[in-house]
Write an enzyme that holds these catalytic residues in place. Sequence first.
Site, PDB file in Angstrom:
ATOM      1  CG  ASN A   1      -1.838   1.206   1.265  1.00  0.00           C
ATOM      2  OD1 ASN A   1      -1.467   2.317   0.897  1.00  0.00           O
ATOM      3  ND2 ASN A   1      -3.057   1.001   1.737  1.00  0.00           N
TER       4      ASN A   1
ATOM      5  CD  GLU B   1      -4.892   4.197   0.983  1.00  0.00           C
ATOM      6  OE1 GLU B   1      -5.507   5.282   1.044  1.00  0.00           O
ATOM      7  OE2 GLU B   1      -4.214   3.736   1.924  1.00  0.00           O
TER       8      GLU B   1
ATOM      9  CG  ASP C   1      -4.560  -2.017   3.495  1.00  0.00           C
ATOM     10  OD1 ASP C   1      -4.936  -2.686   4.483  1.00  0.00           O
ATOM     11  OD2 ASP C   1      -4.523  -0.770   3.497  1.00  0.00           O
TER      12      ASP C   1
ATOM     13  CG  ASN D   1      -8.022  -1.263   5.859  1.00  0.00           C
ATOM     14  OD1 ASN D   1      -7.230  -0.710   6.624  1.00  0.00           O
ATOM     15  ND2 ASN D   1      -8.328  -0.753   4.675  1.00  0.00           N
TER      16      ASN D   1
ATOM     17  CG  ASP E   1      -0.443  -4.158   4.469  1.00  0.00           C
ATOM     18  OD1 ASP E   1      -0.985  -3.585   3.520  1.00  0.00           O
ATOM     19  OD2 ASP E   1      -0.141  -3.583   5.544  1.00  0.00           O
TER      20      ASP E   1
ATOM     21  CG  ASP F   1       0.082   4.969   5.981  1.00  0.00           C
ATOM     22  OD1 ASP F   1       0.186   4.401   4.878  1.00  0.00           O
ATOM     23  OD2 ASP F   1      -0.941   5.603   6.315  1.00  0.00           O
ATOM     24  CG  HIS F   2       0.171   0.267   4.508  1.00  0.00           C
ATOM     25  ND1 HIS F   2      -0.634  -0.793   4.865  1.00  0.00           N
ATOM     26  CD2 HIS F   2      -0.626   1.375   4.558  1.00  0.00           C
ATOM     27  CE1 HIS F   2      -1.847  -0.358   5.125  1.00  0.00           C
ATOM     28  NE2 HIS F   2      -1.872   0.948   4.951  1.00  0.00           N
TER      29      HIS F   2
END
Length: 268
Positions: free
Chosen positions: A7, A34, A158, A160, A229, A258-259
Amino acid sequence: MKIATFNINGIKARHQALVDWLKEAEPDVALLQEIKSVDEAFPRELFEELGYQVETHGQKSFNGVAILSKLPLEDVTRGLPGDDSDEQARWIEATVVGVRAVRLCGLYLPNGNPVEFDDTGAPLEGGKYAYKLNWMARMKARAEELLATEEPVVMAGDYNIIPQDEDAAKPEAWRGDALALPQSRAAFREILNLGFTEAFRARVQGPGHYSFWDYQAGAWQKNNGIRIDHLLLSPQAADLMREVGIDKETRGRDKPSDHVPVWIELDA
């Protein structure tokens, strides 16, 4: 065949970081989430110069998934089946052809927050959490179809979803969050229980392994992360797995996502 999921949190802001990681890690296939870009604006030339075929399913400013592959891609499809009215760009499929063919699904599962319930305790119809659970039900249906092919299948992205408490540095902080609610975890287990293997946990046990750290409150410096992930493998793909890893060091670089990438190597 090395397959990674990443991501990137915006291709416009992170394209150089992505190029640097691709040169260093040399995945045969990278599944991106993303990208936050329409297809026409995706900087495909940067990746084609590195030898990657580029397939995107984009959306302006939000969501968006892509496949970068050094190996031939066939039968590329876009969008998760089951709801023709769903316009969010969260799913892309293709068959990658190495020593043998592997069906790839790149996904960006809905976050689901804020969580809203009606008076009966059911997810509020039309709310983000109801959309998350409905999307997961559609994913389960597609996963069943893919399993029926009896071919190697990798569903990566991802999710989530924090599968269990050991996948969060501070599990108590996520109790009421859509990523860790019992309904979310149960929906994830339902997909796993169809016969999929969660690649990372098949090889690595115990706490302290994360793929996401918030930008706020020094989460990275404190290692206050979560593991969301994942790569899910059909039995035929699981039989081919050699190695698995998390490229944690990418989080400490200039303008990081941030991943961080999570990857597997298959005998394929």
